[in-house]
Structure formats: C-alpha cells, structure tokens
Design a protein around this motif. Structure first.
Motif, PDB file in Angstrom:
ATOM      1  N   LEU A   1       0.845  -1.135  -0.036  1.00  0.00           N
ATOM      2  CA  LEU A   1      -0.115  -0.128  -0.169  1.00  0.00           C
ATOM      3  C   LEU A   1       0.834   1.177  -0.085  1.00  0.00           C
ATOM      4  O   LEU A   1       1.857   1.257   1.105  1.00  0.00           O
ATOM      5  N   VAL A   2       0.530   1.988  -1.101  1.00  0.00           N
ATOM      6  CA  VAL A   2       1.514   3.199  -1.466  1.00  0.00           C
ATOM      7  C   VAL A   2       0.730   4.585  -1.379  1.00  0.00           C
ATOM      8  O   VAL A   2      -0.181   4.368  -2.247  1.00  0.00           O
ATOM      9  N   HIS A   3       0.676   5.356  -0.596  1.00  0.00           N
ATOM     10  CA  HIS A   3      -0.231   6.410  -0.272  1.00  0.00           C
ATOM     11  C   HIS A   3      -0.074   7.461  -1.451  1.00  0.00           C
ATOM     12  O   HIS A   3      -1.015   7.772  -2.125  1.00  0.00           O
ATOM     13  N   TYR A   4       1.149   7.593  -2.104  1.00  0.00           N
ATOM     14  CA  TYR A   4       1.364   8.649  -3.009  1.00  0.00           C
ATOM     15  C   TYR A   4       2.075   7.862  -4.224  1.00  0.00           C
ATOM     16  O   TYR A   4       1.717   6.724  -5.027  1.00  0.00           O
ATOM     17  N   ASP A   5       3.349   8.175  -4.633  1.00  0.00           N
ATOM     18  CA  ASP A   5       4.125   7.334  -5.638  1.00  0.00           C
ATOM     19  C   ASP A   5       5.124   6.687  -4.959  1.00  0.00           C
ATOM     20  O   ASP A   5       5.650   7.207  -3.856  1.00  0.00           O
ATOM     21  N   ILE A   6       5.546   5.716  -5.686  1.00  0.00           N
ATOM     22  CA  ILE A   6       6.849   5.165  -4.929  1.00  0.00           C
ATOM     23  C   ILE A   6       8.078   6.024  -5.578  1.00  0.00           C
ATOM     24  O   ILE A   6       8.185   6.325  -6.616  1.00  0.00           O
ATOM     25  N   PRO A   7       8.691   6.607  -4.563  1.00  0.00           N
ATOM     26  CA  PRO A   7       9.640   7.579  -4.960  1.00  0.00           C
ATOM     27  C   PRO A   7      11.059   6.757  -5.455  1.00  0.00           C
ATOM     28  O   PRO A   7      11.326   5.553  -5.177  1.00  0.00           O
TER      29      PRO A   7
ATOM     30  N   HIS B   1       5.707  11.870  -1.344  1.00  0.00           N
ATOM     31  CA  HIS B   1       5.245  13.121  -1.133  1.00  0.00           C
ATOM     32  C   HIS B   1       3.910  13.096  -1.905  1.00  0.00           C
ATOM     33  O   HIS B   1       3.791  12.661  -2.985  1.00  0.00           O
ATOM     34  N   GLY B   2       2.695  13.758  -1.433  1.00  0.00           N
ATOM     35  CA  GLY B   2       1.652  13.877  -2.053  1.00  0.00           C
ATOM     36  C   GLY B   2       0.485  14.759  -1.298  1.00  0.00           C
ATOM     37  O   GLY B   2       1.037  15.311  -0.246  1.00  0.00           O
ATOM     38  N   VAL B   3      -0.424  14.539  -1.649  1.00  0.00           N
ATOM     39  CA  VAL B   3      -1.825  15.283  -1.104  1.00  0.00           C
ATOM     40  C   VAL B   3      -2.968  14.302  -0.747  1.00  0.00           C
ATOM     41  O   VAL B   3      -3.092  13.296  -1.528  1.00  0.00           O
TER      42      VAL B   3
ATOM     43  N   PRO C   1       3.523  13.032 -14.371  1.00  0.00           N
ATOM     44  CA  PRO C   1       4.316  13.750 -13.573  1.00  0.00           C
ATOM     45  C   PRO C   1       3.902  14.515 -12.143  1.00  0.00           C
ATOM     46  O   PRO C   1       2.545  14.377 -12.003  1.00  0.00           O
ATOM     47  N   GLY C   2       4.851  15.228 -11.253  1.00  0.00           N
ATOM     48  CA  GLY C   2       4.439  15.734 -10.099  1.00  0.00           C
ATOM     49  C   GLY C   2       4.149  14.829  -9.158  1.00  0.00           C
ATOM     50  O   GLY C   2       4.684  13.544  -9.066  1.00  0.00           O
ATOM     51  N   PHE C   3       3.375  14.867  -8.372  1.00  0.00           N
ATOM     52  CA  PHE C   3       2.782  14.212  -7.266  1.00  0.00           C
ATOM     53  C   PHE C   3       1.292  14.108  -7.160  1.00  0.00           C
ATOM     54  O   PHE C   3       0.579  14.989  -7.593  1.00  0.00           O
ATOM     55  N   PRO C   4       0.562  12.988  -6.452  1.00  0.00           N
ATOM     56  CA  PRO C   4      -0.615  12.721  -6.593  1.00  0.00           C
ATOM     57  C   PRO C   4      -1.519  12.893  -5.289  1.00  0.00           C
ATOM     58  O   PRO C   4      -1.023  13.183  -4.308  1.00  0.00           O
ATOM     59  N   ASP C   5      -2.794  13.058  -5.565  1.00  0.00           N
ATOM     60  CA  ASP C   5      -3.633  13.006  -4.695  1.00  0.00           C
ATOM     61  C   ASP C   5      -3.790  11.790  -4.132  1.00  0.00           C
ATOM     62  O   ASP C   5      -4.109  11.034  -5.078  1.00  0.00           O
ATOM     63  N   PHE C   6      -4.086  11.543  -2.720  1.00  0.00           N
ATOM     64  CA  PHE C   6      -4.192  10.041  -2.633  1.00  0.00           C
ATOM     65  C   PHE C   6      -5.470   9.301  -3.182  1.00  0.00           C
ATOM     66  O   PHE C   6      -5.366   8.191  -3.721  1.00  0.00           O
ATOM     67  N   MET C   7      -6.634   9.961  -3.063  1.00  0.00           N
ATOM     68  CA  MET C   7      -7.772   9.154  -3.415  1.00  0.00           C
ATOM     69  C   MET C   7      -8.207   9.366  -4.770  1.00  0.00           C
ATOM     70  O   MET C   7      -8.633   8.399  -5.636  1.00  0.00           O
ATOM     71  N   SER C   8      -7.847  10.657  -5.365  1.00  0.00           N
ATOM     72  CA  SER C   8      -8.252  10.766  -6.944  1.00  0.00           C
ATOM     73  C   SER C   8      -7.275  10.650  -7.935  1.00  0.00           C
ATOM     74  O   SER C   8      -7.512  10.418  -9.085  1.00  0.00           O
ATOM     75  N   ARG C   9      -6.177  10.531  -7.417  1.00  0.00           N
ATOM     76  CA  ARG C   9      -4.867  10.252  -8.273  1.00  0.00           C
ATOM     77  C   ARG C   9      -4.721  11.438  -9.069  1.00  0.00           C
ATOM     78  O   ARG C   9      -3.968  11.233 -10.115  1.00  0.00           O
ATOM     79  N   ILE C  10      -5.631  12.427  -8.943  1.00  0.00           N
ATOM     80  CA  ILE C  10      -5.074  13.699  -9.860  1.00  0.00           C
ATOM     81  C   ILE C  10      -3.672  13.980  -9.437  1.00  0.00           C
ATOM     82  O   ILE C  10      -3.293  13.974  -8.416  1.00  0.00           O
ATOM     83  N   ARG C  11      -2.893  14.649 -10.589  1.00  0.00           N
ATOM     84  CA  ARG C  11      -1.591  14.954 -10.205  1.00  0.00           C
ATOM     85  C   ARG C  11      -1.346  16.501 -10.243  1.00  0.00           C
ATOM     86  O   ARG C  11      -2.122  17.375 -10.852  1.00  0.00           O
TER      87      ARG C  11
END
Lengths: 366, 366
Positions: free
Chosen positions: A51-57, A152-154, B255-265
């Motif tokens: 389970l990875v919350h954001y991306d695999i860095p 890193h993520g949101v 690219p960039g970093f995601p939102d956990f749930m929507s995966r929007i970047r």
C-alpha cells in the motif's frame, strides 16, 4: 490553482453504491496477497501486500542520507554504508494494512478497497532503531519519534511528506529495526528502498518507507497521519482512538480450485486438509477455531509452533467434505484475551476490521 | 453439485453500474504496474503486472517435468536441470495483458478491470522453443503447438487446465523461449515458476505459465482459451477474430505528485520533462506524439534508441507547464503503419484496447 480545491475529501459510500473508479485506481496500483500464497512461511517477492499512499519515490542509494535530529545530544547523518556497517538484526514480521477488510463493510468507507488480502510475512534485516537512537543520545525531554519518508503527495487537501509519529517507548521496543533487506535481498522499490522502518506488531501505516529523517520531539506528534487519518471514529469530528496494533485474524487458504470470475471454490468430496495462517500484533495467537458450516459449530485447529514471535502461525484442520455448498470460516484467539469477532465494530476509516473471513466452497459430487 | 451451475457467465455491465465485488476480487489478486515504475528499463520484481486466471500453483522443482509429445518423432520428458543444461537465450520483452484498458470501456465487459497498468518489461532467460522442438523432431503433419499449464480452474462452466494453442510457425519464431529466469533470478511463483512460455510480441494470454506439457497437433487448436475466450466479438455468438499481437501503446509517467484518493496529479509551474514508454507487438515503434491539451495539438516526442526489439522504448518531451488544468496524452505509431487511436473499437471481451491514456494534471500557481 491550489491543491486543496482538487483533493478528494473523506467519504462514505451510499447504500448500494458499487465500487468507484477512484477506489479501483487504488486497487490497481496497490496489491494484495493471493491467499494461496499463504502456503509460504515467508512471502515471496511480489506477493506481499503493498500500500503506497502517493508514488513510489526513486532513490539513488549512493546519495541517500538519513538524518536523526531534534531532542538528541548528537544529531546524526547516516549514509547507507554507515547504516549497513552497524550490527544487524533480522526479524520475521507479519505486516497487515490497517484498512484490510474495508471493501465489504456496510456502509463502505471510500478508500483502498481490500477484502482480506492486505497481509504478508517477510524477513526484515536492519539496524535496531534503539542502536541508532543510542548513538544519537536521546535527550531527557524526548517524548515522540517522528519518521518521515521521501514519498510526497496530497491527502484531503493537505500536501505532505508521509510522516508518522510513535511514542518513544514504542520506538525503543525490541525488534524495531531500520530495515535495508527484505527476504535477504535489497528492499524492492515498493517496500521502501533503501531503508524503511519495521515496527513489529503495528499495522502497516507505522512502518514508514523510504525513510529520510527521524526527529525526536518533546510532545506527542499531531501530524496528519496520526491525528487526522488512522483514527477510529464512528462520527465525523470525533477525536477517535489511534489505530495501533494488529487485531487477531485467521485466514484459511481457500481449498480446491476457483471459478475465474466469482472465485467460488470447487472441492472434490472426501478428506481435505484445510490450512491457514493466524496472527496478532497484541500477543501470540494461542488458539484458532475453524468452522465448515459458517460458524454454526467450531472445532479447534492444530496450531503449529513457531520461533517467530511477530510472524503468523500455521494452522491445519481436517474436513470430511460432503457434496453441497459450504462456508468455511476461522477465528483467532491471542494470549492477551482478544478474540476475533464474526463482525468487528464499524468505523468511518474502515480500520482494524478483523471480521472473520468467509470462504464459499462447493463440494462436487465426485 | 456440478461446476457448471456455480460458474459465472460472461457479462457486460449495465449502464452506470459500478465496479462489482467480483471484479474487485480480481483486481485485489492480480496487480498492475504503478506507472511511476516505468522509469525502470527493466521492471523490478513485484512491480510487473500479473494476471492469474485460477490459483498460483505450487510446484516442486525437483519433481517438475515437461513433456513434449504429439506430432513429434521423439517424445521428450525434460526435468528442470536438463532444460537448464541446454544453450540459453535472454530476451527483453514488454508483456501486456490483452484486457488492459477494460475498466473504462462503455459498456464495460465484466472481468479483470484494468485501467492501463497491465504491463511490464523483463529479461527472460530460457531455452529457445525451437531448440526443444528440434530435439523432439517435428513431424510433417504438425500444425499447432498446445501449451498446458499446471493452473487449474473453471471458466464459464468449463473446468480446465489453462491451455493455449499457437500456430507452429509462430511457435518456431526467433526469441520464443521456455523461460526459467526473470531478471536474472528464478521465476517468482506468480510468473510461472519453474518454467513458462515467453512469446515476444503477443499479449499475455499466450505466455503460458507453470508449463507442464507441449503437444504438437495436426489441426488448429480449438480449446477454450483460443476459441471461446480471447476472441474479439461485438455480438454474442460471433466467431470473432483471435486476440494475438500487442497493439501499439504509449504511456506517460504521470508527472508531479498525486492526490491519494483521486490520483489527480499536481505539478509546479515551469519546465517539466515528460517521459514515458511505448511499445507494439506488431513492429517497432517509430514515433510517439505527445499532447498537453487532451489531443487538440500534438508534438513529436524524442524517442530513445533501444537494442531490444521486443521491449518498450523510452520517450521524452519538454513541457512549459502553466497554472491550470491540463490533460496529457500520447500516441504511438509503429513501422507496420499502426497508429494508436484516441478511442479503439469496442469488443465484448474488452481485448486489445489501446485507446490513449489521459493524465489529469493540475499545475499549481507556484
């Protein structure tokens, strides 16, 4: 354009609402343990849940550094080779996601939709965290240890590095390691390469991956993953109890062979040895019961001894399978007195849900 | 009690029907490539996509045997060490599931619900199939080669070992290997340990795992996986075209970093290097276009050279990211003249769908 306005809020699915594409996106990225792989004491690479919350860095090991700072006498910066030069320890640990069991809850919290497969057991090799903290010299005012990852993520509008705090006493417990090997190979990227925390007995959210810093602080940590996420609430706005250690669970390896789409199991009639695994993060599992009639009657399973305190134990039970439809289920007991319930108490996060597994089996006529 | 009466039929989802728990069960068992892992030329263990129709069989390598029989002059029985003693070949192959792209089709065929992540690239080492067939001596009446795996289950009422036939000429092609190593390690259980077929250029269903037998027959194979499943039909009852080689596809690393749930970047404004991978099983990819405005305008990407005919090629493109919402997309062209379409033709199996990827990106204000 701000991250807050595009980030998804926490949500409970409406009655009858099918799994959404957002939930499916998480299910497609993350992965569970196919239950037949419980036959292995140590889960082979790629079958352990992730389970990875954001991306695999992506981390370059040559320039990776771990800082140890805050309430310490000697702040440290450790490279990978420095860490690997310290005395190492290997611990076999069954790791389970705090959200395991979420997919079939009613109502369903909208998040990573696991059935029961968010688990795995691995041999983790690394440096005892206590050794590193001893080298840094813990100040007398230290209360909590904050672990920060490179991911890193949101989440619910909050941009963040993944970060979890742990009480100092828990962090100093035996068998807590900064792991750099998994099953005697370097960590795979998805399991935290080059270094992750392994805190045996705790649900997965505590085992911070891709570690970049350890900070000791003089108060309880109130970051997002401790105070907003990973709380057990039944109503919005409640403080809620913190998710911590793994509740007892037993899982049966589904016997026979499956239908591709329904995953219903077909078994030939006659003597069948049912096998499975059971674990608890609170205390050793000391009993597993098994039922072949959906919990109407129970029989104690044979529980195998294991020298590994933090790993699942294998259990077996014989079954004289007669033609017809059956539901197999099992329940684990641990030596702290915890008993796995048929239906665990619901919470808005779908956390720590250890309701018993149900395996639908059709025993054929011959 | 018969397997037929409990097996799920083929089905198309109703309009607006959410993903079902049956589809989610498959998504939880099988797993895709998190797209950020396309940064690796060779996909690390556990990140390569996996699709297993039934259960992962457990195979004892010491007693495993492969039989080669049927229309041959000298039937063979080969153990693992005999196979490993033969001259070996390593081939880098991008493997993709024939059902990749199925989850977002309208209407949606009910099966393993992939978005676009059912792909991976690996180095497969093994014995050229042609060498083994030469050792057995192919009879002049041989037409097809039937590969049977040790995986057993039920599909649409038919109990079966997983089995696929391939025309003899295709089976004798260069680079078709009986692989016993993946990325220079033994095959993981989920990838066919101890030996699987690798047929470069073909969708995944052709690469039979956990091989137990190879049989040459004097007619076209009409087993379930060739004549019932893996056909492209728009109406039930049609014969349909057989699913075969991989259609061209390009995927951008989000690219960039995601939102956990929507995966929007989320992406910071300024110069961004977009990167991705493109492949085709028909002919080498010779052009990739990239669009940052959802296909309104296209720019050729820079396509990196690769000595690996059967592996994906890396592409890059610069983007001056301005605050706002954007949709990134890419399309691949191959030297056979095939062009990846924005929307591929629908079929009832959701097979070979190479509609272009859409990556929703929010460029922040700063």
């Amino acid at each position: 354009m701000s991250v807050e306005s595009f980030s998804t809020k926490s949500r409970i699915a409406s009655p009858g609402e099918g799994i959404g594409l957002d939930e499916l996106q998480l299910a497609a990225r993350n992965h569970g343990l196919p239950l037949e792989a419980m036959r292995y004491d140590v889960t082979p690479a790629g079958l352990h849940y992730v389970l990875v919350h954001y991306d695999i860095p992506y981390v370059e090991p040559a320039i990776w550094e771990l800082t140890v700072a805050g309430c310490v006498e000697r702040p440290l910066t450790l490279g990978l080779s420095a860490l690997q030069a310290m005395p190492a320890q290997t611990v076999r640990v069954t790791l389970e996601c705090a959200g395991n069991g979420r997919a079939t809850l009613t109502p369903r919290p909208v998040s990573q939709p696991w059935f029961v497969e968010a688990v795995g057991s691995a041999d983790w090799t690394g440096v005892p965290l206590a050794s590193v903290l001893e080298q840094a010299g813990v100040s007398s005012d230290a209360v909590s240890v904050v672990f920060t990852g490179l991911d890193h993520g949101v989440e619910r509008g909050v941009e963040q590095d993944y970060q979890r705090g742990m009480a100092l006493a828990d962090a100093l417990a035996d068998d807590v390691v900064l792991a750099y090997r998994m099953n005697d190979s370097e960590l795979p990227p998805q399991h935290g390469f080059p270094v992750r925390l392994v805190a045996p007995g705790w649900y997965g959210m505590a085992h911070v991956k891709w570690l970049k810093s350890i900070e000791l602080i003089d108060h309880e940590f109130d970051g997002f993953q401790n105070s907003v996420a990973y709380r057990m609430r039944t109503e919005p706005g409640e403080t809620g109890e913190a998710v911590s250690r793994i509740e007892p669970r037993a899982l049966i390896v589904p016997p026979g062979f499956p239908d591709f789409m329904s995953r219903i199991r077909f078994v030939r009639p006659g003597r069948v040895v049912l096998a499975g695994r059971a674990w608890s993060g609170w205390a050793p599992v000391d009993r597993v019961d098994i039922s072949t009639d959906d919990g109407a009657t129970w029989t104690p399973a044979i529980l195998e001894e294991s020298p590994h305190r933090w790993a699942w134990r294998r259990f077996t039970a014989e079954w004289d399978a007669q033609p017809g439809e059956h539901v197999l289920t099992a329940r684990a007991f641990d030596s702290s007195g915890r008993i796995q319930p048929e239906v665990a108490a619901w919470n808005r996060g779908g956390f720590a849900n250890n309701s018993t597994q149900k395996v639908a089996v059709v025993v054929t006529d011959g």
